[in-house]
Design a protein around this motif. Structure first.
Motif, PDB file in Angstrom:
ATOM      1  N   ASP A 174       0.855  -1.182   0.000  1.00  0.00           N
ATOM      2  CA  ASP A 174       0.000   0.000   0.000  1.00  0.00           C
ATOM      3  C   ASP A 174       0.890   1.231   0.000  1.00  0.00           C
ATOM      4  O   ASP A 174       1.820   1.337   0.816  1.00  0.00           O
ATOM      5  CB  ASP A 174      -0.908   0.024   1.240  1.00  0.00           C
ATOM      6  N   PHE A 175       0.602   2.161  -0.913  1.00  0.00           N
ATOM      7  CA  PHE A 175       1.366   3.404  -0.981  1.00  0.00           C
ATOM      8  C   PHE A 175       0.395   4.569  -1.079  1.00  0.00           C
ATOM      9  O   PHE A 175      -0.376   4.676  -2.022  1.00  0.00           O
ATOM     10  CB  PHE A 175       2.306   3.400  -2.183  1.00  0.00           C
ATOM     11  N   LYS A 176       0.442   5.424  -0.091  1.00  0.00           N
ATOM     12  CA  LYS A 176      -0.455   6.573  -0.091  1.00  0.00           C
ATOM     13  C   LYS A 176       0.031   7.606  -1.095  1.00  0.00           C
ATOM     14  O   LYS A 176       1.207   7.642  -1.457  1.00  0.00           O
ATOM     15  CB  LYS A 176      -0.546   7.192   1.305  1.00  0.00           C
ATOM     16  N   VAL A 177      -0.877   8.433  -1.550  1.00  0.00           N
ATOM     17  CA  VAL A 177      -0.519   9.523  -2.436  1.00  0.00           C
ATOM     18  C   VAL A 177      -0.310  10.784  -1.603  1.00  0.00           C
ATOM     19  O   VAL A 177      -0.717  10.852  -0.440  1.00  0.00           O
ATOM     20  CB  VAL A 177      -1.603   9.758  -3.508  1.00  0.00           C
ATOM     21  N   VAL A 178       0.304  11.768  -2.196  1.00  0.00           N
ATOM     22  CA  VAL A 178       0.625  12.995  -1.475  1.00  0.00           C
ATOM     23  C   VAL A 178      -0.642  13.685  -0.970  1.00  0.00           C
ATOM     24  O   VAL A 178      -0.637  14.327   0.086  1.00  0.00           O
ATOM     25  CB  VAL A 178       1.433  13.943  -2.390  1.00  0.00           C
ATOM     26  N   ASP A 179      -1.749  13.527  -1.695  1.00  0.00           N
ATOM     27  CA  ASP A 179      -2.955  14.299  -1.403  1.00  0.00           C
ATOM     28  C   ASP A 179      -3.729  13.838  -0.175  1.00  0.00           C
ATOM     29  O   ASP A 179      -4.664  14.505   0.244  1.00  0.00           O
ATOM     30  CB  ASP A 179      -3.898  14.267  -2.611  1.00  0.00           C
ATOM     31  N   LYS A 196      -0.405  -9.777   5.697  1.00  0.00           N
ATOM     32  CA  LYS A 196       0.549  -8.751   6.093  1.00  0.00           C
ATOM     33  C   LYS A 196       0.540  -7.636   5.054  1.00  0.00           C
ATOM     34  O   LYS A 196       0.173  -7.841   3.895  1.00  0.00           O
ATOM     35  CB  LYS A 196       1.946  -9.355   6.219  1.00  0.00           C
ATOM     36  N   ILE A 197       0.958  -6.459   5.503  1.00  0.00           N
ATOM     37  CA  ILE A 197       0.939  -5.319   4.596  1.00  0.00           C
ATOM     38  C   ILE A 197       2.206  -4.489   4.788  1.00  0.00           C
ATOM     39  O   ILE A 197       2.672  -4.284   5.916  1.00  0.00           O
ATOM     40  CB  ILE A 197      -0.335  -4.473   4.811  1.00  0.00           C
ATOM     41  N   ILE A 198       2.775  -4.050   3.674  1.00  0.00           N
ATOM     42  CA  ILE A 198       3.923  -3.135   3.668  1.00  0.00           C
ATOM     43  C   ILE A 198       3.422  -1.817   3.110  1.00  0.00           C
ATOM     44  O   ILE A 198       2.814  -1.777   2.035  1.00  0.00           O
ATOM     45  CB  ILE A 198       5.080  -3.683   2.821  1.00  0.00           C
ATOM     46  N   THR A 199       3.681  -0.732   3.828  1.00  0.00           N
ATOM     47  CA  THR A 199       3.090   0.556   3.476  1.00  0.00           C
ATOM     48  C   THR A 199       4.065   1.691   3.756  1.00  0.00           C
ATOM     49  O   THR A 199       5.069   1.513   4.462  1.00  0.00           O
ATOM     50  CB  THR A 199       1.797   0.771   4.285  1.00  0.00           C
ATOM     51  N   ASN A 200       3.757   2.858   3.215  1.00  0.00           N
ATOM     52  CA  ASN A 200       4.476   4.073   3.594  1.00  0.00           C
ATOM     53  C   ASN A 200       3.585   5.028   4.384  1.00  0.00           C
ATOM     54  O   ASN A 200       3.928   6.195   4.575  1.00  0.00           O
ATOM     55  CB  ASN A 200       5.041   4.781   2.353  1.00  0.00           C
ATOM     56  N   ASN A 201       2.446   4.521   4.850  1.00  0.00           N
ATOM     57  CA  ASN A 201       1.475   5.353   5.556  1.00  0.00           C
ATOM     58  C   ASN A 201       1.622   5.165   7.069  1.00  0.00           C
ATOM     59  O   ASN A 201       1.109   4.208   7.648  1.00  0.00           O
ATOM     60  CB  ASN A 201       0.058   4.992   5.104  1.00  0.00           C
ATOM     61  N   ASP A 211      -0.098  -3.700  14.423  1.00  0.00           N
ATOM     62  CA  ASP A 211       0.887  -4.546  15.091  1.00  0.00           C
ATOM     63  C   ASP A 211       2.091  -4.651  14.165  1.00  0.00           C
ATOM     64  O   ASP A 211       1.931  -4.985  12.983  1.00  0.00           O
ATOM     65  CB  ASP A 211       0.311  -5.936  15.370  1.00  0.00           C
ATOM     66  N   PRO A 212       3.292  -4.345  14.644  1.00  0.00           N
ATOM     67  CA  PRO A 212       4.484  -4.369  13.771  1.00  0.00           C
ATOM     68  C   PRO A 212       4.797  -5.751  13.207  1.00  0.00           C
ATOM     69  O   PRO A 212       5.582  -5.853  12.257  1.00  0.00           O
ATOM     70  CB  PRO A 212       5.600  -3.854  14.673  1.00  0.00           C
ATOM     71  N   GLN A 213       4.198  -6.798  13.760  1.00  0.00           N
ATOM     72  CA  GLN A 213       4.400  -8.127  13.181  1.00  0.00           C
ATOM     73  C   GLN A 213       3.593  -8.303  11.900  1.00  0.00           C
ATOM     74  O   GLN A 213       3.929  -9.126  11.049  1.00  0.00           O
ATOM     75  CB  GLN A 213       4.019  -9.220  14.186  1.00  0.00           C
ATOM     76  N   ASN A 214       2.527  -7.499  11.753  1.00  0.00           N
ATOM     77  CA  ASN A 214       1.657  -7.597  10.583  1.00  0.00           C
ATOM     78  C   ASN A 214       1.822  -6.455   9.599  1.00  0.00           C
ATOM     79  O   ASN A 214       1.469  -6.597   8.424  1.00  0.00           O
ATOM     80  CB  ASN A 214       0.192  -7.639  11.022  1.00  0.00           C
ATOM     81  N   ILE A 215       2.308  -5.325  10.072  1.00  0.00           N
ATOM     82  CA  ILE A 215       2.376  -4.119   9.237  1.00  0.00           C
ATOM     83  C   ILE A 215       3.784  -3.551   9.304  1.00  0.00           C
ATOM     84  O   ILE A 215       4.283  -3.221  10.388  1.00  0.00           O
ATOM     85  CB  ILE A 215       1.351  -3.065   9.702  1.00  0.00           C
ATOM     86  N   PHE A 216       4.418  -3.442   8.139  1.00  0.00           N
ATOM     87  CA  PHE A 216       5.773  -2.912   8.037  1.00  0.00           C
ATOM     88  C   PHE A 216       5.689  -1.550   7.363  1.00  0.00           C
ATOM     89  O   PHE A 216       5.093  -1.407   6.284  1.00  0.00           O
ATOM     90  CB  PHE A 216       6.653  -3.861   7.222  1.00  0.00           C
ATOM     91  N   ILE A 217       6.302  -0.537   7.982  1.00  0.00           N
ATOM     92  CA  ILE A 217       6.224   0.835   7.485  1.00  0.00           C
ATOM     93  C   ILE A 217       7.587   1.249   6.951  1.00  0.00           C
ATOM     94  O   ILE A 217       8.541   1.413   7.723  1.00  0.00           O
ATOM     95  CB  ILE A 217       5.762   1.807   8.588  1.00  0.00           C
ATOM     96  N   ILE A 218       7.668   1.406   5.638  1.00  0.00           N
ATOM     97  CA  ILE A 218       8.946   1.826   5.061  1.00  0.00           C
ATOM     98  C   ILE A 218       9.206   3.291   5.435  1.00  0.00           C
ATOM     99  O   ILE A 218       8.282   4.058   5.680  1.00  0.00           O
ATOM    100  CB  ILE A 218       8.984   1.625   3.531  1.00  0.00           C
TER     101      ILE A 218
END
Length: 256
Positions: A174-179, A196-201, A211-218
């Protein structure tokens, strides 16, 4: 659409939910407002991404938005807006079981300001034994980037096909947009199907299912633990937390 609803009499419908009211003409909106006893609008994208929506907000008694920044920026000018969150659809949209594969799945529109994070994440994931199912919607004939591991398409996926692919994957992106900063549907679909999900949000950290075991934030989490993240099991979230993000719960909370 006015022809399709023209036979309905005034106040003959108890509840009407309009998602993305800006895609309808105002004549249709006015008709829906007349035939519904309670009519609620929901803009499930950032307000500034489709600025024509600002011409519709004041038409409704309640106008739902999912981005806290939008609420903070506009609730004084538009006192009828109400902050909510997204949801997952809690009906059995696909009966067959999908075999889970070691696949990283993503589908979304090609938006230039989130491509750098997509490419960066794919580069880091390439260090491990994974396969990609990356799909970007793009209308032009010439690809904006030349990568064989990214598929471009013009015609929308069906919802059923998207869920089938999601259920077959091990991790979704998942990658959020600037808006906007609100959470997309992907987070809640991942919650329902235990993906699991990898995101920048980073705003996902404010939610009770984080939970950091399920969601990784770049750009926040240590990239050296990415391999551990994708190989470790999903940590089950309590059912009472998951259920509150269903569409049924959402309707009861914000519409009915």
């Amino acid at each position: 659409m006015c022809q399709e609803i023209g036979h309905l009499s005034e106040k003959s419908i108890d509840y009407i939910l309009i998602i993305r009211p800006d895609i309808f003409d105002k004549e249709t909106i006015q008709k829906l407002l007349k035939i519904g006893k309670k009519v609620v609008a929901y803009q499930w994208d950032g307000l500034k991404r489709y600025p024509e929506v600002f011409n519709y907000i004041q038409l409704f008694e309640k106008f739902l938005i999912f981005d806290e920044n939008d609420y903070n920026n506009y609730h004084i000018k538009y006192p009828n807006i109400q902050l909510c969150e997204n949801f997952f659809f809690d009906y059995d949209e696909e009966a067959e079981n999908c075999q889970k594969n070691n696949v990283i799945y993503y589908v979304g529109s090609y938006i230039e300001n989130r491509i750098d994070d997509l490419i960066y994440t794919m580069k880091e994931l390439n260090k491990f034994d994974v396969n990609f199912d990356i799909n970007l919607k793009y209308y032009r004939s010439k690809r904006p980037i030349n990568r064989p591991d990214i598929k471009f398409f013009k015609d929308n996926f069906t919802f059923k096909d998207n869920i089938r692919r999601l259920k077959s994957s091990s991790v979704i992106l998942d990658f959020k947009v600037v808006d906007h900063d609100g959470l997309s549907l992907r987070f809640f679909e991942a919650l329902r199907y235990q993906k699991k999900i990898i995101t920048n949000n980073k705003t996902v950290m404010d939610y009770d299912f984080y939970d950091p075991q399920n969601i990784f934030i770049i750009h926040h989490d240590d990239m050296s633990r990415l391999g551990e993240f994708i190989s470790s099991p999903y940590k089950e979230i309590p059912k009472e937390i998951v259920d509150q993000y269903s569409f049924s719960s959402w309707l009861s909370k914000y519409v009915l």
